[in-house]
Design a protein around this motif. Sequence first.
Motif, PDB file in Angstrom:
ATOM      1  N   HIS A 152      -7.938  -3.821   4.529  1.00 47.38           N
ATOM      2  CA  HIS A 152      -6.636  -3.950   4.004  1.00 47.38           C
ATOM      3  C   HIS A 152      -5.938  -2.473   3.906  1.00 47.38           C
ATOM      4  N   LEU A 153      -6.721  -1.616   3.561  1.00 47.22           N
ATOM      5  CA  LEU A 153      -6.382  -0.181   3.613  1.00 47.22           C
ATOM      6  C   LEU A 153      -5.811   0.392   4.734  1.00 47.22           C
ATOM      7  N   LEU A 154      -6.913   0.309   5.716  1.00 46.71           N
ATOM      8  CA  LEU A 154      -6.622   0.696   7.184  1.00 46.71           C
ATOM      9  C   LEU A 154      -5.632  -0.030   7.949  1.00 46.71           C
ATOM     10  N   ALA A 155      -5.344  -1.251   7.605  1.00 44.26           N
ATOM     11  CA  ALA A 155      -4.305  -1.957   8.323  1.00 44.26           C
ATOM     12  C   ALA A 155      -2.993  -1.750   7.943  1.00 44.26           C
ATOM     13  N   ARG A 156      -3.029  -1.108   6.638  1.00 43.78           N
ATOM     14  CA  ARG A 156      -1.644  -1.064   6.042  1.00 43.78           C
ATOM     15  C   ARG A 156      -1.386   0.590   6.246  1.00 43.78           C
TER      16      ARG A 156
ATOM     17  N   GLY B 224      -9.918  12.556  -1.496  1.00 40.53           N
ATOM     18  CA  GLY B 224      -9.601  11.559  -1.359  1.00 40.53           C
ATOM     19  C   GLY B 224      -8.524  10.934  -1.874  1.00 40.53           C
ATOM     20  N   TYR B 225      -8.034   9.574  -1.622  1.00 40.23           N
ATOM     21  CA  TYR B 225      -6.922   9.135  -2.251  1.00 40.23           C
ATOM     22  C   TYR B 225      -6.852   8.918  -3.805  1.00 40.23           C
ATOM     23  N   CYS B 226      -7.863   8.928  -4.456  1.00 39.43           N
ATOM     24  CA  CYS B 226      -7.866   8.931  -6.074  1.00 39.43           C
ATOM     25  C   CYS B 226      -8.756  10.226  -6.442  1.00 39.43           C
ATOM     26  N   LYS B 227      -8.736  11.248  -5.582  1.00 37.09           N
ATOM     27  CA  LYS B 227      -9.492  12.432  -6.069  1.00 37.09           C
ATOM     28  C   LYS B 227     -10.820  12.433  -6.259  1.00 37.09           C
ATOM     29  N   GLY B 228     -11.364  11.302  -5.447  1.00 41.29           N
ATOM     30  CA  GLY B 228     -12.820  11.268  -5.620  1.00 41.29           C
ATOM     31  C   GLY B 228     -13.502  10.497  -6.800  1.00 41.29           C
ATOM     32  N   LYS B 229     -12.473   9.894  -7.511  1.00 43.82           N
ATOM     33  CA  LYS B 229     -12.916   9.105  -8.748  1.00 43.82           C
ATOM     34  C   LYS B 229     -12.975   7.735  -8.698  1.00 43.82           C
ATOM     35  N   SER B 230     -12.734   7.166  -7.595  1.00 47.27           N
ATOM     36  CA  SER B 230     -12.740   5.648  -7.428  1.00 47.27           C
ATOM     37  C   SER B 230     -14.037   5.215  -6.771  1.00 47.27           C
ATOM     38  N   GLY B 231     -14.457   5.949  -5.739  1.00 50.05           N
ATOM     39  CA  GLY B 231     -15.646   5.366  -4.877  1.00 50.05           C
ATOM     40  C   GLY B 231     -14.919   4.627  -4.075  1.00 50.05           C
ATOM     41  N   SER B 232     -15.762   3.828  -3.450  1.00 50.08           N
ATOM     42  CA  SER B 232     -15.125   2.737  -2.363  1.00 50.08           C
ATOM     43  C   SER B 232     -14.491   1.355  -2.832  1.00 50.08           C
ATOM     44  N   LEU B 233     -14.661   0.996  -4.132  1.00 50.92           N
ATOM     45  CA  LEU B 233     -14.437  -0.093  -4.800  1.00 50.92           C
ATOM     46  C   LEU B 233     -13.149  -0.163  -5.636  1.00 50.92           C
ATOM     47  N   HIS B 234     -12.689   1.040  -5.734  1.00 51.50           N
ATOM     48  CA  HIS B 234     -11.401   0.828  -6.682  1.00 51.50           C
ATOM     49  C   HIS B 234     -10.314   1.886  -6.110  1.00 51.50           C
ATOM     50  N   ILE B 235     -10.080   1.966  -4.878  1.00 53.31           N
ATOM     51  CA  ILE B 235      -9.112   2.773  -4.191  1.00 53.31           C
ATOM     52  C   ILE B 235      -7.570   2.154  -4.367  1.00 53.31           C
TER      53      ILE B 235
ATOM     54  N   ILE C  62       1.188   4.010   0.038  1.00 49.60           N
ATOM     55  CA  ILE C  62       1.138   2.933   1.087  1.00 49.60           C
ATOM     56  C   ILE C  62       1.001   1.585   0.541  1.00 49.60           C
ATOM     57  N   GLY C  63       1.609   1.595  -0.733  1.00 53.83           N
ATOM     58  CA  GLY C  63       2.038   0.156  -1.778  1.00 53.83           C
ATOM     59  C   GLY C  63       0.809  -0.456  -1.972  1.00 53.83           C
ATOM     60  N   VAL C  64      -0.538   0.131  -2.010  1.00 55.37           N
ATOM     61  CA  VAL C  64      -1.881  -0.420  -2.428  1.00 55.37           C
ATOM     62  C   VAL C  64      -2.084  -0.151  -3.946  1.00 55.37           C
ATOM     63  N   VAL C  65      -1.548  -1.190  -4.615  1.00 55.31           N
ATOM     64  CA  VAL C  65      -1.480  -0.892  -6.330  1.00 55.31           C
ATOM     65  C   VAL C  65      -3.055  -0.741  -6.716  1.00 55.31           C
ATOM     66  N   LEU C  66      -3.734  -1.492  -6.346  1.00 52.39           N
ATOM     67  CA  LEU C  66      -5.229  -1.347  -6.890  1.00 52.39           C
ATOM     68  C   LEU C  66      -6.348  -2.137  -5.859  1.00 52.39           C
TER      69      LEU C  66
ATOM     70  N   ARG D 216      -9.219  10.572   4.413  1.00 50.02           N
ATOM     71  CA  ARG D 216      -8.980  10.443   2.935  1.00 50.02           C
ATOM     72  C   ARG D 216      -9.896   9.174   2.253  1.00 50.02           C
ATOM     73  N   LEU D 217      -9.835   8.140   3.003  1.00 53.22           N
ATOM     74  CA  LEU D 217     -10.674   7.159   2.597  1.00 53.22           C
ATOM     75  C   LEU D 217     -12.221   7.758   2.643  1.00 53.22           C
ATOM     76  N   MET D 218     -12.624   8.295   3.658  1.00 53.06           N
ATOM     77  CA  MET D 218     -14.018   8.635   3.471  1.00 53.06           C
ATOM     78  C   MET D 218     -14.334   9.441   2.342  1.00 53.06           C
ATOM     79  N   ALA D 219     -13.338  10.431   2.500  1.00 56.45           N
ATOM     80  CA  ALA D 219     -13.556  11.484   1.140  1.00 56.45           C
ATOM     81  C   ALA D 219     -13.753  10.802  -0.009  1.00 56.45           C
ATOM     82  N   GLU D 220     -12.754   9.848  -0.253  1.00 57.51           N
ATOM     83  CA  GLU D 220     -12.918   9.122  -1.411  1.00 57.51           C
ATOM     84  C   GLU D 220     -14.300   8.408  -1.825  1.00 57.51           C
ATOM     85  N   VAL D 221     -14.710   7.841  -0.668  1.00 57.65           N
ATOM     86  CA  VAL D 221     -16.061   7.364  -0.844  1.00 57.65           C
ATOM     87  C   VAL D 221     -17.192   8.331  -1.140  1.00 57.65           C
ATOM     88  N   MET D 222     -16.928   9.501  -0.591  1.00 60.35           N
ATOM     89  CA  MET D 222     -17.955  10.582  -0.900  1.00 60.35           C
ATOM     90  C   MET D 222     -17.696  11.195  -2.145  1.00 60.35           C
TER      91      MET D 222
END
Length: 321
Positions: free
Chosen positions: A72-76, A93-104, A109-113, A82-88
């Motif tokens: 959904h994120l990549l399609a958007r 990353g999109y949430c400065k590295g605080k969300s991991g892969s499951l809370h981005i 881009i209009g992705v609330v959560l 930045r996604l990969m940086a977030e997971v690492m």
Amino acid sequence: MTSDTLNPNPLVQALERMVLIRAYEDTLVGLHGQGRAAGTCTSVGQEASAVGVVSALAPEDLILTNHRSAGHLLARGADPGRLMAEVMGKRDGYCKGKSGSLHIASKEIGVVLTSTIVGGELALATGVALSRATLGGEGIVVCFFGDGAACEGRFHESLNLAALWNLPILYVCENNQWQAFVHRKETTLAESVVPQAAALGMDGTSVDGNDVEAVQAAAAEAVAAVRRTRKPFLLETRTYRLRGHFEPDDQSYVDPGELEHWRGRDPIALLRARLERDGRLSAAGADAIAARARAVMEQAVAFAEASPYPGAEDLTSDVYA
């Protein structure tokens, strides 16, 4: 990866996005196997659902999604680096590295959560849509969830309130047949979730979620209906996850025959074959798409690994009481 500049055919563009999603998740799985990234829930096999639905949305529409959110994120339009940086867990990353892969989440881009709580996004979408309805505007709310969440009480509660309050929500149930390690047939006798929405007074439809062209058409109609009526609508995409619930997962609990059947309905392979058969894409062109996706991912990994980890000063930033 700017597919729009490469080929103007919408289906070829859809293939570009689907291949990129697959390349991203395959790369992440490979990095996890090497100990270079955390495990994650992939959406391998579900790319047509993500691309088909998101392609029908407008920039002002808002998305709430679940733990299989990369598609959904990549399609958007999310940036793979930045996604990969977030997971690492990196600062870029999109949430400065605080969300991991499951809370981005990404406001830009209009992705609330992204919610890892099964069905959590269903309850929150109701509030987001109530705000949107109160403030006005043309934008709608799109809520992605799985068939497991449709067995939760909050599914019925959220849809009931949305129908009662006339909230502009497109509910998208990605019915991938599996609820973690439990097959859908072990939890419900219903073949589809659409009748459950109908019982609450909500219109809905079910579509082959591995046929991106069918998903695009159904999503376009559903989005138009929500935009026109400002009432909720349920779209069910019938699909299948080709990898396990969470990496690593050997899928030992899956019937090999069932898995082989769905591998034969891989949405990327189906779309590529259709485009080549119809003369809209050559084999060389399809191979070039795959090569571009691999190149994008090489750059994404390099970006993520070069990004710094958050410092101690970041421990209390972006925290609200």
